[in-house]
Design an enzyme around this catalytic site. Structure first.
Site, PDB file in Angstrom:
ATOM      1  N   ALA A  73      24.330  13.721  57.415  1.00 30.19           N
ATOM      2  CA  ALA A  73      22.965  13.074  57.805  1.00 30.19           C
ATOM      3  C   ALA A  73      22.525  14.446  59.081  1.00 30.19           C
ATOM      4  CB  ALA A  73      23.203  12.021  59.025  1.00 30.19           C
ATOM      5  N   ALA A 118      23.584  16.938  64.028  1.00 34.70           N
ATOM      6  CA  ALA A 118      24.034  16.548  62.539  1.00 34.70           C
ATOM      7  C   ALA A 118      25.200  15.400  62.774  1.00 34.70           C
ATOM      8  CB  ALA A 118      24.189  17.460  61.645  1.00 34.70           C
ATOM      9  N   LYS A 119      25.624  14.690  61.705  1.00 32.50           N
ATOM     10  CA  LYS A 119      26.931  14.181  61.625  1.00 32.50           C
ATOM     11  C   LYS A 119      27.212  13.814  60.219  1.00 32.50           C
ATOM     12  CE  LYS A 119      29.380  12.711  65.244  1.00 32.50           C
ATOM     13  NZ  LYS A 119      30.038  13.418  66.207  1.00 32.50           N
ATOM     14  N   GLY A 120      28.482  13.813  59.889  1.00 33.34           N
ATOM     15  CA  GLY A 120      29.047  13.365  58.625  1.00 33.34           C
ATOM     16  C   GLY A 120      30.096  12.915  58.621  1.00 33.34           C
ATOM     17  N   ASP A 159      36.136  15.535  63.969  1.00 38.74           N
ATOM     18  CA  ASP A 159      35.725  14.404  64.528  1.00 38.74           C
ATOM     19  C   ASP A 159      36.921  13.330  64.310  1.00 38.74           C
ATOM     20  OD1 ASP A 159      32.823  13.414  65.508  1.00 38.74           O
ATOM     21  OD2 ASP A 159      34.007  11.705  64.996  1.00 38.74           O
TER      22      ASP A 159
END
Ligand code: NAD
Length: 428
Positions: A73, A118-120, A159
């Site tokens: 995202a 962002a993060k995924g 993460d």
């Protein structure tokens, strides 16, 4: 690869803590109300630029093929390339990635880093994968998101469930497809392939620096300060050890099994961190208390550095500390935040306190782009400078607007984002 440009909020059940996306949007609107910011810009920030959803088939060690879903995202890149972690966890969802990506936008902006958010992640239980399966998953995921990442586009980092080795595989897979070694495509790599010295301890170090600054602001000497730290992992152990080194008395530290308590002060170097010996804190303790008790101990500073949503409506009235410094992401629920504010307990928010991680990721990216490694001393000196600069910016809003520390941090972030959007305008 699916790409969408709007998000739907999944509302949490009544009584449930709000989702990451709800929190991110609430903070956006809350800060916007306090600023004269163009509502059209707020509307843009309310949505991610894109959410990429990919299918990742991998061959398991037994020869069968299993298919996982991965996301990236990308929230906002007005200030620079997207930046944020990749997590491997069974509960990774599209909305969670959007919400956490928005948090990264606020965090990078409050630190004034030239990055967006962002993060995924992949919806998978990494504990059920062998190292070889995890490597195949990472390489295939890297292949699937190759077109939307890159050192000037979107730079992932470790993460939950991912680590420096995962980043090394990702960097290798990306580089192999590009035909050249591109270390700047990810951060949090092992130093031998372009990772930065000091990256691992950076979030804990920033928590300690911000705790020290906040104590000074409230006229409290560190050597007269009693601290309790929940969680003794990367963030908690590094923060506790530095505060101990700088003269504070750390009276309690904990892991998932419970807390070690010593009113005379703990020798934090002698207690193994999660990395050194997982979940061993209570093994070394003379007095063990539970994690709930740690949160309400009569201390000056409380550092929740384990999980989200641990300070809630149920225990906010019982928090005895005058100062809470958020080491974990989202440890204080919105309702608890209101109760603490009414009680005059200062809560220094996660997006400032633990931002040392993304700040040293930025240093890593600079080192990769320039092909020039920095010494640990330089990393720590520059981190100190960045944290103090961000602290001063947040403190200014806190003093001038008579808001909470959390609001002040979001106001700093949103002002910068708003100005950048205004300057760039809307294309076409
Ligand atoms: P970690 O896995 O290194 O350590 C987590 C610690 O919390 C361990 O000591 C574990 O035993 C303890 N813990 C787990 N469940 C617990 C429970 N129920 N009660 C008490 N303790 C419990 O994790 P970390 O990297 O230190 O991350 C901690 C928090 O900080 C997370 O919220 C993470 O999102 C956030 N954070 C981490 C980084 C980073 O780069 N490591 C950066 C910013 C924020």
């Amino acid at each position: 690869m699916a790409s969408e440009s709007s998000a739907q909020t999944v509302a949490s059940e009544p009584g449930e803590p709000e989702s990451a996306l709800e929190t991110a949007r609430r903070q956006l609107h809350h800060a916007a109300e306090k600023l004269s910011i163009d509502p059209n810009i707020v509307e843009r920030l309310n949505h991610p630029k894109a959410v990429h959803e990919v299918t990742i088939p991998i061959e398991r060690d037994d020869g069968t093929v299993e298919v996982f879903t991965g996301y990236r995202a990308q929230h906002d890149s007005v200030r620079g390339p997207y930046k944020g972690g990749l997590r491997y966890h069974p509960e990774v969802t599209r909305d969670e990635c959007v919400g956490l990506g928005m948090w990264m936008t606020w965090k990078c902006a409050v630190m004034d880093l030239p990055f967006g958010g962002a993060k995924g992640g992949v919806a998978v239980n990494p504990k059920e994968l062998s190292p070889a399966e995890k490597e195949r998953l990472t390489r295939r995921f890297a292949g699937e998101i190759r077109d939307v990442i890159g050192p000037t586009i979107d730079i992932p980092a470790p993460d939950m469930g991912t680590d420096p080795q995962t980043m090394a595989w990702l960097m290798d897979a990306y580089s192999m497809q590009e035909g050249e070694t591109i270390p700047g495509v990810v951060t949090g790599k092992p130093p031998v392939v372009g990772g930065s010295e000091g990256r691992e301890e950076a979030p804990g170090r920033s928590v300690a620096i911000i705790t020290r600054e906040a104590c000074e602001y409230y006229g409290r000497q560190l050597d007269e300060t009693r601290v309790a730290v929940q969680g003794y992992g990367s963030v908690g152990a590094n923060a506790a050890r530095l505060l101990d080194e700088w003269g504070a008395t750390v009276v309690a530290v904990s892991d998932v099994n419970g807390a070690m308590y010593d009113p005379d002060g703990i020798d934090t170097a002698a207690v193994p961190s999660h990395d050194e010996e997982p979940e061993a804190v209570t093994k070394y303790a003379d007095t063990v208390i539970d994690n709930d008790e740690l949160l309400t101990l009569d201390v000056d500073v409380l550092v929740p550095a384990a999980l989200g949503n641990v300070i809630t409506e149920a225990n906010a009235d019982a928090i005895a500390a005058d100062l809470v410094v958020e080491g974990a992401n989202g440890p204080t629920t919105a309702t608890a935040g209101k109760i603490l504010a009414e009680r005059g307990v200062a809560v220094i928010p996660d997006i400032l306190a633990n931002a040392g991680g993304v700040t040293v990721s930025y240093f890593e990216w600079l080192q990769d782009i320039n092909r020039r490694a920095w010494s640990l001393e330089r990393v720590n000196d520059e981190l100190e400078t960045e944290m103090r600069t961000a602290w001063r910016a947040v403190r200014r809003e806190f003093e001038n607007r008579d808001v909470t520390w959390r609001d002040a941090a979001y106001i700093v972030a949103l002002s910068r984002l708003g100005e950048a959007h205004r300057a760039r305008g809307l294309w076409p």
